[in-house]
Write a protein that holds these residues in place. Structure first.
Motif, PDB file in Angstrom:
ATOM      1  N   GLY A 175      -2.699  -0.159   0.407  1.00  0.00           N
ATOM      2  CA  GLY A 175      -1.499  -0.735  -0.167  1.00  0.00           C
ATOM      3  C   GLY A 175      -1.082  -2.039   0.466  1.00  0.00           C
ATOM      4  O   GLY A 175      -1.689  -2.522   1.426  1.00  0.00           O
ATOM      5  N   GLY A 176      -0.021  -2.595  -0.112  1.00  0.00           N
ATOM      6  CA  GLY A 176       0.514  -3.848   0.371  1.00  0.00           C
ATOM      7  C   GLY A 176       1.577  -4.353  -0.579  1.00  0.00           C
ATOM      8  O   GLY A 176       1.893  -3.714  -1.589  1.00  0.00           O
ATOM      9  N   SER A 177       2.114  -5.516  -0.254  1.00  0.00           N
ATOM     10  CA  SER A 177       3.176  -6.101  -1.063  1.00  0.00           C
ATOM     11  C   SER A 177       2.797  -7.505  -1.502  1.00  0.00           C
ATOM     12  O   SER A 177       2.030  -8.199  -0.834  1.00  0.00           O
ATOM     13  CB  SER A 177       4.479  -6.159  -0.261  1.00  0.00           C
ATOM     14  N   SER A 178       3.360  -7.914  -2.643  1.00  0.00           N
ATOM     15  CA  SER A 178       3.137  -9.253  -3.166  1.00  0.00           C
ATOM     16  C   SER A 178       1.628  -9.481  -3.389  1.00  0.00           C
ATOM     17  O   SER A 178       0.981  -8.687  -4.066  1.00  0.00           O
ATOM     18  CB  SER A 178       3.746 -10.293  -2.216  1.00  0.00           C
ATOM     19  N   MET A 179       1.044 -10.514  -2.796  1.00  0.00           N
ATOM     20  CA  MET A 179      -0.401 -10.706  -2.917  1.00  0.00           C
ATOM     21  C   MET A 179      -1.166  -9.553  -2.264  1.00  0.00           C
ATOM     22  O   MET A 179      -2.273  -9.211  -2.681  1.00  0.00           O
ATOM     23  CB  MET A 179      -0.809 -12.033  -2.283  1.00  0.00           C
ATOM     24  N   GLY A 180      -0.576  -8.946  -1.240  1.00  0.00           N
ATOM     25  CA  GLY A 180      -1.197  -7.780  -0.607  1.00  0.00           C
ATOM     26  C   GLY A 180      -1.253  -6.592  -1.542  1.00  0.00           C
ATOM     27  O   GLY A 180      -2.171  -5.759  -1.458  1.00  0.00           O
ATOM     28  N   GLY A 181      -0.272  -6.480  -2.444  1.00  0.00           N
ATOM     29  CA  GLY A 181      -0.313  -5.432  -3.452  1.00  0.00           C
ATOM     30  C   GLY A 181      -1.373  -5.714  -4.498  1.00  0.00           C
ATOM     31  O   GLY A 181      -2.081  -4.804  -4.959  1.00  0.00           O
ATOM     32  N   LEU A 182      -1.507  -6.991  -4.859  1.00  0.00           N
ATOM     33  CA  LEU A 182      -2.523  -7.377  -5.842  1.00  0.00           C
ATOM     34  C   LEU A 182      -3.925  -7.067  -5.322  1.00  0.00           C
ATOM     35  O   LEU A 182      -4.744  -6.469  -6.034  1.00  0.00           O
ATOM     36  CB  LEU A 182      -2.399  -8.865  -6.152  1.00  0.00           C
ATOM     37  N   ILE A 183      -4.207  -7.454  -4.075  1.00  0.00           N
ATOM     38  CA  ILE A 183      -5.561  -7.242  -3.551  1.00  0.00           C
ATOM     39  C   ILE A 183      -5.844  -5.764  -3.336  1.00  0.00           C
ATOM     40  O   ILE A 183      -6.992  -5.319  -3.448  1.00  0.00           O
ATOM     41  CB  ILE A 183      -5.787  -8.051  -2.248  1.00  0.00           C
ATOM     42  N   SER A 184      -4.815  -4.976  -3.062  1.00  0.00           N
ATOM     43  CA  SER A 184      -5.017  -3.541  -2.893  1.00  0.00           C
ATOM     44  C   SER A 184      -5.428  -2.901  -4.216  1.00  0.00           C
ATOM     45  O   SER A 184      -6.317  -2.037  -4.251  1.00  0.00           O
ATOM     46  CB  SER A 184      -3.749  -2.882  -2.349  1.00  0.00           C
ATOM     47  N   LEU A 185      -4.793  -3.323  -5.294  1.00  0.00           N
ATOM     48  CA  LEU A 185      -5.168  -2.823  -6.618  1.00  0.00           C
ATOM     49  C   LEU A 185      -6.585  -3.262  -6.971  1.00  0.00           C
ATOM     50  O   LEU A 185      -7.387  -2.472  -7.492  1.00  0.00           O
ATOM     51  CB  LEU A 185      -4.174  -3.342  -7.661  1.00  0.00           C
ATOM     52  N   TYR A 186      -6.905  -4.504  -6.639  1.00  0.00           N
ATOM     53  CA  TYR A 186      -8.244  -5.032  -6.910  1.00  0.00           C
ATOM     54  C   TYR A 186      -9.302  -4.286  -6.096  1.00  0.00           C
ATOM     55  O   TYR A 186     -10.380  -3.950  -6.609  1.00  0.00           O
ATOM     56  CB  TYR A 186      -8.264  -6.521  -6.573  1.00  0.00           C
ATOM     57  N   ALA A 187      -8.992  -4.002  -4.829  1.00  0.00           N
ATOM     58  CA  ALA A 187      -9.948  -3.275  -3.974  1.00  0.00           C
ATOM     59  C   ALA A 187     -10.202  -1.883  -4.527  1.00  0.00           C
ATOM     60  O   ALA A 187     -11.341  -1.395  -4.517  1.00  0.00           O
ATOM     61  CB  ALA A 187      -9.414  -3.198  -2.546  1.00  0.00           C
ATOM     62  N   ALA A 188      -9.143  -1.235  -5.020  1.00  0.00           N
ATOM     63  CA  ALA A 188      -9.313   0.099  -5.601  1.00  0.00           C
ATOM     64  C   ALA A 188     -10.115   0.042  -6.891  1.00  0.00           C
ATOM     65  O   ALA A 188     -10.862   0.975  -7.211  1.00  0.00           O
ATOM     66  CB  ALA A 188      -7.948   0.725  -5.854  1.00  0.00           C
ATOM     67  N   MET A 189      -9.983  -1.061  -7.627  1.00  0.00           N
ATOM     68  CA  MET A 189     -10.773  -1.211  -8.845  1.00  0.00           C
ATOM     69  C   MET A 189     -12.248  -1.394  -8.519  1.00  0.00           C
ATOM     70  O   MET A 189     -13.125  -0.849  -9.201  1.00  0.00           O
ATOM     71  CB  MET A 189     -10.262  -2.415  -9.653  1.00  0.00           C
ATOM     72  N   LYS A 190     -12.529  -2.154  -7.462  1.00  0.00           N
ATOM     73  CA  LYS A 190     -13.911  -2.409  -7.085  1.00  0.00           C
ATOM     74  C   LYS A 190     -14.530  -1.225  -6.347  1.00  0.00           C
ATOM     75  O   LYS A 190     -15.762  -1.068  -6.349  1.00  0.00           O
ATOM     76  CB  LYS A 190     -13.989  -3.667  -6.214  1.00  0.00           C
ATOM     77  N   HIS A 191     -13.710  -0.404  -5.718  1.00  0.00           N
ATOM     78  CA  HIS A 191     -14.207   0.753  -4.962  1.00  0.00           C
ATOM     79  C   HIS A 191     -13.398   1.993  -5.325  1.00  0.00           C
ATOM     80  O   HIS A 191     -12.719   2.582  -4.474  1.00  0.00           O
ATOM     81  CB  HIS A 191     -14.126   0.468  -3.462  1.00  0.00           C
ATOM     82  N   PRO A 192     -13.465   2.419  -6.589  1.00  0.00           N
ATOM     83  CA  PRO A 192     -12.597   3.506  -7.058  1.00  0.00           C
ATOM     84  C   PRO A 192     -12.900   4.862  -6.423  1.00  0.00           C
ATOM     85  O   PRO A 192     -12.059   5.759  -6.465  1.00  0.00           O
ATOM     86  CB  PRO A 192     -12.856   3.536  -8.568  1.00  0.00           C
TER      87      PRO A 192
END
Length: 248
Positions: free
Chosen positions: A138-155
């Motif tokens: 998890g994370g906030s702002s851009m950190g939230g965006l990259i956390s969602l992206y990381a989960a998409m790439k490594h579900p």
């Protein structure tokens, strides 16, 4: 007796081979970690500089204090791994490696680092529950965006997403891509945003909620919107205990 987490600096210069960089990595361990042989779930959080430093320039989530309160109430029995951001290169690292409104970032390499390099190291050095059922990001702002992206790439690596005030405007299609492409992701998502962050924040979160409804058999989603919520560390810190209780 206060149940303060044990703050342990893993490495001031942890190597990120995917980006040829180093970074400070910190573990916040349960207060009684050394007194038991228990294994714990793990939450990987971005922007480590802003999580527990009382003198952080933009304020702090006060995660250490929140974990103390949670523990004293019988909750929050987990390990938090704080990953410092890259200072001037933060935006580049937290931007997905596709065409976005900020250009093409280094997000894929960063996501690979979190999953393929950092997570195995943490699992080998601490008493973790390494399965995805016990792993959050998890994370906030851009950190939230990259956390969602990381989960998409490594579900298959994560099942608990703590996404606060995500900068979806950078890559508006990312939430729908996550929902439709990362079909092997199963777990919980806690979305938070404040109405005082601008109208787009609430609109993006509500759109995420609507797009997630057809996927309810594999994704449990909680959306929290505070009418008085601003885009700052104080707001995210206040939301942190609620998210922990929901996810873990």
């Amino acid at each position: 007796m206060q149940h303060k987490p044990i703050i342990h600096t893993i490495d001031e210069h942890f190597e990120i081979p995917q980006l040829i960089k180093t970074r400070r990595i910190t573990a916040l361990l349960p207060w009684n970690y050394t007194l038991t042989d228990k294994r714990y779930p793990v939450l990987y959080l971005q922007d480590g500089q802003n999580l527990f430093d009382d003198f952080a320039p933009f304020g702090s989530w006060e995660v250490d204090k929140r974990l103390t309160q949670l523990s004293e109430q019988g909750d929050g029995d987990l390990i938090v791994i704080a990953i410092d951001h890259a200072e001037k290169e933060r935006i580049a690292e937290y931007t997905p490696s596709v065409k976005t409104k900020l250009g093409k970032g280094d997000g894929l390499q960063y996501a690979d680092f979190l999953t393929d390099t950092l997570k195995p190291n943490i699992d080998s050095h601490f008493r973790t529950l390494p399965e995805r059922e016990h792993t959050g990001i998890g994370g906030s702002s851009m950190g939230g965006l990259i956390s969602l992206y990381a989960a998409m790439k490594h579900p298959r690596a994560y099942s608990k997403l703590m996404i606060f005030s995500p900068s979806i405007w950078v890559s508006p299609g990312l939430p729908n891509e996550f929902l439709t492409q990362a079909t092997s992701f199963r777990g919980k998502i806690y979305l938070y945003g404040g109405a005082q962050e601008g109208s787009d924040m609430v609109r993006h979160l509500n759109a995420f909620r609507e797009h997630a409804k057809p996927h309810s058999e594999r994704i449990e989603l909680s959306v929290s919107i505070r009418e008085d919520g601003h885009h700052n560390e104080s707001a995210w810190g206040n939301e942190f205990p609620k998210a922990v209780r929901y996810l873990f």
